[in-house]
Design a protein around this motif. Structure first.
Motif, short mmCIF file in Angstrom:
data_model
loop_
_atom_site.label_atom_id
_atom_site.label_comp_id
_atom_site.label_asym_id
_atom_site.label_seq_id
_atom_site.Cartn_x
_atom_site.Cartn_y
_atom_site.Cartn_z
N UNK A 216 0.81 -1.21 0.00
CA UNK A 216 0.00 0.00 0.00
C UNK A 216 0.84 1.26 0.00
N UNK A 217 2.14 1.15 0.24
CA UNK A 217 3.02 2.32 0.23
C UNK A 217 3.48 2.70 -1.17
N UNK A 218 2.90 2.06 -2.20
CA UNK A 218 3.20 2.35 -3.60
C UNK A 218 4.59 1.90 -4.03
N UNK A 219 5.18 0.99 -3.28
CA UNK A 219 6.54 0.54 -3.56
C UNK A 219 6.59 -0.93 -3.92
N UNK A 220 7.59 -1.28 -4.70
CA UNK A 220 7.98 -2.67 -4.93
C UNK A 220 9.38 -2.82 -4.35
N UNK A 221 9.59 -3.86 -3.56
CA UNK A 221 10.90 -4.07 -2.94
C UNK A 221 11.44 -5.44 -3.33
N UNK A 222 12.75 -5.49 -3.49
CA UNK A 222 13.43 -6.75 -3.78
C UNK A 222 14.37 -7.06 -2.62
N UNK A 271 7.26 -2.89 -15.84
CA UNK A 271 8.18 -4.01 -16.01
C UNK A 271 9.59 -3.49 -15.75
N UNK A 272 10.29 -4.16 -14.84
CA UNK A 272 11.63 -3.75 -14.44
C UNK A 272 12.67 -4.78 -14.86
N UNK A 273 13.88 -4.31 -15.08
CA UNK A 273 15.04 -5.18 -15.09
C UNK A 273 15.27 -5.57 -13.63
N UNK A 274 15.00 -6.82 -13.29
CA UNK A 274 15.00 -7.24 -11.89
C UNK A 274 16.39 -7.24 -11.28
N UNK A 275 17.41 -7.44 -12.08
CA UNK A 275 18.77 -7.49 -11.54
C UNK A 275 19.33 -6.10 -11.27
N UNK A 276 19.03 -5.15 -12.14
CA UNK A 276 19.58 -3.80 -12.01
C UNK A 276 18.58 -2.80 -11.45
#
Length: 497
Positions: A216-222, A271-276
């Motif tokens: 809900x904080x509008x973030x995606x975290x890895x 869509x993100x480059x998940x590694x970078x």
């Protein structure tokens, strides 16, 4: 490159989840049904004769294929998880959640197909043994709703996320082995493991895996997960992705772990480059909140679902393999433009531009993004930059000899959307809906004392088990009271602008 190849419109209520196997696509909805489509080689996506599946009494929140693709699990507000035969479309078992009263919000199969985990609105987790379909154990996460769960690719650990915002790791006896408190402010909405176990730092000690989460904080975290020599788990935040401007409801890794997709209340898919940790694409073809996204395990195909009742099928052909070629692409996201090359590095001096600062080339790129490429030459010939674009009126378009009334209306509508976004920094925060972060038109007061856009809070209540978007506590009532005073204040402010 990402292209929209098919749109499916079988559901008549919000689409809550999408799942892809090597041969099938499954979607589920608040309309109580699960739909199943053929997806061989990313082909026509034709609905199977036995679809839709009608085994639930209430809305279906989640659906997952077993690793072999033989079984399909679906879970619902009716407190059950149904196991379906994919070949026959018949239920093989109905698993009633312990207690039998709480909505089951999420489920996931272990990589070997030997277990099925289910999370419920009462904060409980249940682990079932397959194929025996026997309940093995349960555990509880306080009183928070379990909104997310995902098995690791090694099958040794289960991750869960709750509306309290915590991420938790469990062993196969559902004993907690790690808690990451406040991973997402206001709640976790989804989590998923990368299918790969990498050989990063500490790999000589134990397994290293990556977990994506959103909230809900509008973030995606890895996150990086390291199995230590003592048998515990060390969790480290690697990246915080800020490509969306509203709560993020879903996330999914591609089959090779190179790409990470997410869907948001801001109606976009990123869509993100998940590694970078670099934003590659922003897709804005959905008309309402994007609730689901899933990659195919075998093809370059992705499915996304939304509250607009549609499921979009995308062909995803990433450019990272182009032998170092640095083709520049312009990715436009509302009023911010980000220029990157296909290797994911931001071009020097061009990182973030507000609309008023756009060049003529930026305006041309925006026209192409919005399907208005036919006007590119006209705008360029008349030196239309960002400032001129924002000042454009109907009369200006007539002067530019844009003769089609429909085309003029579309241009002005798209410009109005840009203006709405670019004005947001100056909008008093109390005029923005806490859910959509958009200027409210019909503000209403909910039982938690906060004001929301009526349509947004209605959808929230229908899909969030009557919890408050601001406090995560149960709403005492779903009664909404029009906030006439706030509506008048917003009207006066809008007029002054």
């Amino acid at each position: 490159m990402v292209s929209l190849i098919r749109t499916l419109r079988g559901h008549w209520e919000d689409v809550n989840w999408c799942a892809l196997s090597a041969t099938h696509l499954s979607t589920c909805s608040g309309d109580k049904t699960v739909r199943v489509y053929s997806a061989l080689h990313g082909g026509g996506f034709s609905e199977l004769p036995y679809s839709p599946l009608r085994g639930h009494d209430y809305g279906v929140h989640c659906c997952r294929f077993s690793p072999c693709g033989r079984l399909l699990a679906s879970c619902s507000t009716d407190a059950t998880t149904v196991l379906w035969s994919v070949s026959a479309g018949e239920p093989e078992a109905v698993l009633r959640h312990p207690g039998g009263r709480s909505a089951v919000r999420v489920c996931d199969f272990s990589p070997d197909g030997a277990h099925l985990a289910c999370g419920a609105a009462d904060g409980s987790l249940a682990l079932w043994a397959l194929p025996a379909k026997k309940l093995l154990c349960t555990s509880t996460v306080h009183e928070a709703t379990v909104a997310a769960c995902s098995f690791s690719p090694c099958g040794q650990v289960l991750a869960s996320g709750s509306t309290y915002g915590d991420l938790r790791l469990w062993d196969l006896d559902l004993n907690p082995v790690h808690v990451e408190k406040n991973a997402h402010d206001l709640g976790v909405t989804c989590c998923c493991f990368s299918p790969n176990m990498d050989g990063g730092e500490g790999a000589t000690i134990g397994l290293v895996m990556r977990l994506a989460s959103c909230g809900q904080d509008s973030l995606v975290k890895i996150w990086s997960l390291l199995k230590t020599s003592t048998g515990g788990w060390k969790v480290k935040l690697l990246h915080t992705l800020r490509g969306q401007m509203a709560p993020v409801l879903s996330c999914s890794y591609s089959s090779d772990g190179q790409l990470l997709a997410s869907g948001s209340v801001d109606k976009t898919v990123t869509i993100y480059d998940a590694n970078n940790a670099v934003l590659l694409y922003t897709l804005n073809q959905h008309e309402r909140y994007v609730t689901a996204c899933a990659f195919s395990p075998t093809d370059a195909v992705m499915a996304t679902g939304s509250m607009d009742k549609a499921v979009h099928i995308w062909r995803v052909q990433d450019g990272h393999s182009c032998q170092g070629q640095l083709t520049t692409s312009i990715l436009i996201r509302q009023s911010i433009i980000i220029i990157t090359n296909i290797n994911g590095r931001t071009a020097a001096g061009q990182s973030r531009l507000m609309v008023a600062d756009w060049s003529e080339d930026d305006v041309g790129a925006w026209l192409a993004e919005e399907g208005l490429e036919g006007l590119t030459d006209t705008f360029r010939a008349n030196n239309i930059d960002g400032a001129e674009l924002l000042a454009m009126t109907k009369d200006t378009l007539v002067e530019l000899r844009v003769e089609s009334v429909g085309l003029r209306s579309k241009v002005l509508r798209k410009i109005a959307e840009l203006k709405g976004v670019s004005l947001c920094p100056g909008v008093p925060d109390e005029y923005l809906c806490p859910i959509t972060r958009e200027l409210m038109k019909e503000p209403v007061i909910a039982a938690d004392g906060y004001s929301y856009e009526r349509e947004a809070i209605d959808s929230w209540i229908n899909s969030r088990n009557r919890s408050s978007p601001m406090t995560n506590l149960p709403l005492r009532t779903t009664l909404l009271t029009p906030n006439h005073t706030l509506k008048m204040a917003i009207g006066r402010w809008s007029t002054s602008q």
